[in-house]
Design a protein around this motif. Structure first.
Motif, mmCIF file in Angstrom:
data_model
loop_
_atom_site.group_PDB
_atom_site.id
_atom_site.type_symbol
_atom_site.label_atom_id
_atom_site.label_comp_id
_atom_site.label_asym_id
_atom_site.label_seq_id
_atom_site.Cartn_x
_atom_site.Cartn_y
_atom_site.Cartn_z
ATOM 1 N N GLU A 192 -22.168 -11.596 -3.487
ATOM 2 C CA GLU A 192 -21.430 -12.524 -2.622
ATOM 3 C C GLU A 192 -19.935 -12.229 -2.678
ATOM 4 N N LYS A 193 -19.321 -12.273 -1.517
ATOM 5 C CA LYS A 193 -17.865 -12.200 -1.434
ATOM 6 C C LYS A 193 -17.336 -13.623 -1.479
ATOM 7 N N GLU B 9 -12.385 -13.396 -8.911
ATOM 8 C CA GLU B 9 -11.812 -14.274 -7.897
ATOM 9 C C GLU B 9 -11.606 -15.658 -8.503
ATOM 10 N N LYS C 3 -22.107 -2.712 -2.790
ATOM 11 C CA LYS C 3 -21.563 -1.790 -3.789
ATOM 12 C C LYS C 3 -22.592 -0.732 -4.152
ATOM 13 N N TYR D 272 0.842 -1.190 0.000
ATOM 14 C CA TYR D 272 0.000 0.000 0.000
ATOM 15 C C TYR D 272 0.875 1.238 0.000
ATOM 16 N N ARG E 245 -2.968 -9.901 -6.758
ATOM 17 C CA ARG E 245 -3.318 -8.741 -5.944
ATOM 18 C C ARG E 245 -2.168 -7.739 -5.863
HETATM 19 P P1 ATP Z 1 -7.104 -6.784 0.164
HETATM 20 O O1 ATP Z 1 -8.327 -5.973 0.476
HETATM 21 O O2 ATP Z 1 -5.849 -6.027 0.246
HETATM 22 O O3 ATP Z 1 -7.236 -7.542 -1.116
HETATM 23 P P2 ATP Z 1 -7.922 -8.624 2.105
HETATM 24 O O4 ATP Z 1 -7.369 -9.944 2.457
HETATM 25 O O5 ATP Z 1 -8.321 -7.717 3.204
HETATM 26 O O6 ATP Z 1 -6.905 -7.901 1.204
HETATM 27 P P3 ATP Z 1 -10.472 -9.537 1.467
HETATM 28 O O7 ATP Z 1 -10.794 -9.459 2.915
HETATM 29 O O8 ATP Z 1 -10.492 -10.897 0.873
HETATM 30 O O9 ATP Z 1 -9.126 -8.852 1.126
HETATM 31 O O10 ATP Z 1 -11.555 -8.601 0.728
HETATM 32 C C1 ATP Z 1 -11.367 -7.985 -0.508
HETATM 33 C C2 ATP Z 1 -11.286 -8.989 -1.645
HETATM 34 O O11 ATP Z 1 -12.495 -9.748 -1.780
HETATM 35 C C3 ATP Z 1 -11.125 -8.401 -3.011
HETATM 36 O O12 ATP Z 1 -9.809 -7.973 -3.247
HETATM 37 C C4 ATP Z 1 -11.554 -9.557 -3.907
HETATM 38 O O13 ATP Z 1 -10.450 -10.357 -4.230
HETATM 39 C C5 ATP Z 1 -12.470 -10.384 -3.045
HETATM 40 N N1 ATP Z 1 -13.846 -10.508 -3.543
HETATM 41 C C6 ATP Z 1 -14.572 -11.651 -3.533
HETATM 42 N N2 ATP Z 1 -15.804 -11.473 -4.010
HETATM 43 C C7 ATP Z 1 -15.898 -10.161 -4.361
HETATM 44 C C8 ATP Z 1 -16.949 -9.361 -4.922
HETATM 45 N N3 ATP Z 1 -18.149 -9.858 -5.203
HETATM 46 N N4 ATP Z 1 -16.674 -8.057 -5.157
HETATM 47 C C9 ATP Z 1 -15.465 -7.516 -4.874
HETATM 48 N N5 ATP Z 1 -14.446 -8.228 -4.330
HETATM 49 C C10 ATP Z 1 -14.644 -9.532 -4.075
#
Ligand code: ATP
Ligand code: MG
Length: 394
Positions: free
Chosen positions: A106-107, A160, A245, A60, A127
């Motif tokens: 969904e994440k 992803e 979002k 970062y 990433r």
């Molecule tokens: P960083 O935010 O630096 O990538 P982190 O480990 O904190 O690290 P996450 O907690 O996994 O990241 O949350 C952000 C990540 O979630 C995004 O970078 C992406 O890879 C993932 N992701 C999964 N599903 C989605 C989605 N629907 N929209 C956006 N991101 C998503």
């Protein structure tokens, strides 16, 4: 400073006859001043992918997203950090405008990948902005992006990589036997600006690109309650969580399930000296705020506490016993791909200084299937020391 291959420079950049000009345009492509760019330069990591020199920002930094890449006179923007709320009811109205409607997607739990087309070739970036030779090759068999890049050469396809046969973050998803790609964003490669959510989803649909599930589009005022319900269902299915979002795609917010927190904790405590204490503490906080926001009674809170305790202690116990028995701890992964793709993956991982032990290696249906273990020296050595009676001064 590296120069892009001459022929490619001529093909792609009539206005940039030499590398000095590239340097001048890089800062304007990034939208920052010349001196800001110069301040950034020491933080670029220099790499080479099959003869193509490039630089990326692995950490970062102010003024530019982590994972931003300078390659062949072009910029590939990093994917933005997604902020998190610990409390839905207050976090959502803090992050989004009062009258806004928000998409709940969904994440997915896998690893982030950005795909851009450069010099006629589709490259997959991690990433932190490295070209991943494994993902670059594997993507070709998972999703056909030729028409998409033909129509939109400036696109940055963000998504992803999920599934159990995954060299970085393995997680089971129903219907995904090995590894799969799910698009969750479409940005401009250079500016990083996203398409609006609905337009993005329609476009991916039209190009036949698989996407992350969209649960609903909801008013800010109603979001906390309905997200909470979605989270309960995802939790029961052991899924990770949601990303909220704004419909223009610009504002993001994440919130995750207790199941995901517990599995992170269990993983971290199975390698207790390789994961930072901050990583663990942040996850414990999530459980604290969730039990309060969900207004759990004593019994439910105690059950949550029990699960957290098990995640921490049972996996740590197993780790200590493993070392006590003379076995080695590590991060175990299985991958399935062509011989060549597997070879470049190991070259790539070893090139990053990782110690890889191959534990299983066979061919099936024309692919090579390899189970390997990334060694984690800190946990092995420190646990060994403590078992041998090392005295802690604390
Ligand atoms: P960083 O935010 O630096 O990538 P982190 O480990 O904190 O690290 P996450 O907690 O996994 O990241 O949350 C952000 C990540 O979630 C995004 O970078 C992406 O890879 C993932 N992701 C999964 N599903 C989605 C989605 N629907 N929209 C956006 N991101 C998503
Ligand atoms: Mg993730």
């Amino acid at each position: 400073m590296e120069h892009p291959d001459d022929t490619e420079t001529n093909n792609e950049t009539e206005t940039k006859p030499d590398a000095d000009t590239d340097e001048t345009t890089y800062h304007s492509q990034l939208g920052i001043g010349k001196s800001a760019f110069e301040g950034l330069e020491p933080h670029f990591e220099h790499r080479n992918y099959e003869g193509l020199e490039y630089r990326h920002v692995p950490d970062y930094r102010r003024g530019v997203e982590r994972g931003t890449v300078l390659i062949d006179g072009k910029v590939v923007r990093g994917f933005p950090k997604v902020p998190r709320t610990l409390v839905l009811k207050t976090g959502i109205p803090t992050q989004f405008d009062r009258n806004e409607r928000i998409a709940v997607e969904e994440k997915l739990n896998g690893y982030n990948v950005r795909i851009a087309q450069l010099g006629g070739e589709q490259l997959a970036f991690t990433r932190s902005g490295m070209v991943c030779p494994f993902t670059t090759r594997l993507l070709r068999r998972l999703v056909d992006l030729a028409d998409l890049f033909e129509a939109h050469p400036q696109a940055m396809v963000c998504g992803e990589m999920i599934g159990p046969e995954n060299p970085y973050t393995a997680h089971e998803y129903p219907g995904v036997d090995s590894i799969a790609f799910r698009a969750f964003d479409w940005r401009d490669r250079e500016s990083g600006d996203p398409l609006p959510v609905q337009e993005r989803r329609e476009r991916y649909e039209a190009f036949g690109v698989p996407q992350t599930p969209l649960f609903e589009i909801v008013d800010v005022d109603n979001a906390a309650a309905s997200v909470q319900e979605i989270i309960r269902e995802l939790d029961a299915e052991n899924r990770e969580g949601v990303i909220l979002k704004s419909l223009d795609g610009n504002t993001l917010l994440k919130y995750t399930t207790s199941a995901s927190t517990n599995s992170d904790l269990a993983y971290a405590f199975s390698l207790p000296f390789d994961y930072g204490q901050a990583f663990m503490f942040r996850r414990l906080l999530r459980e604290g705020f969730q039990t309060v926001e969900w207004d759990e009674d004593d019994e439910d809170a105690r059950e949550r506490a029990h699960e957290v305790g098990e995640s921490i202690l049972c996996s740590m116990r197993e780790a200590i016993q493993t070392v006590e028995d003379g076995d080695t701890l590590g991060e175990r992964h299985t991958v399935r791909a062509s011989d060549e793709t597997i070879d470049v993956l190991f070259e790539h991982l070893r090139g990053q200084g990782l110690n890889i032990d191959i534990e299983d290696d066979y061919h099936e249906d024309g692919d090579r299937v390899v189970t390997f273990c990334k060694r984690t020296p800190s946990s092995n050595d420190t646990i060994r020391n403590y078992l041998d009676g090392h005295i802690v001064s604390e």
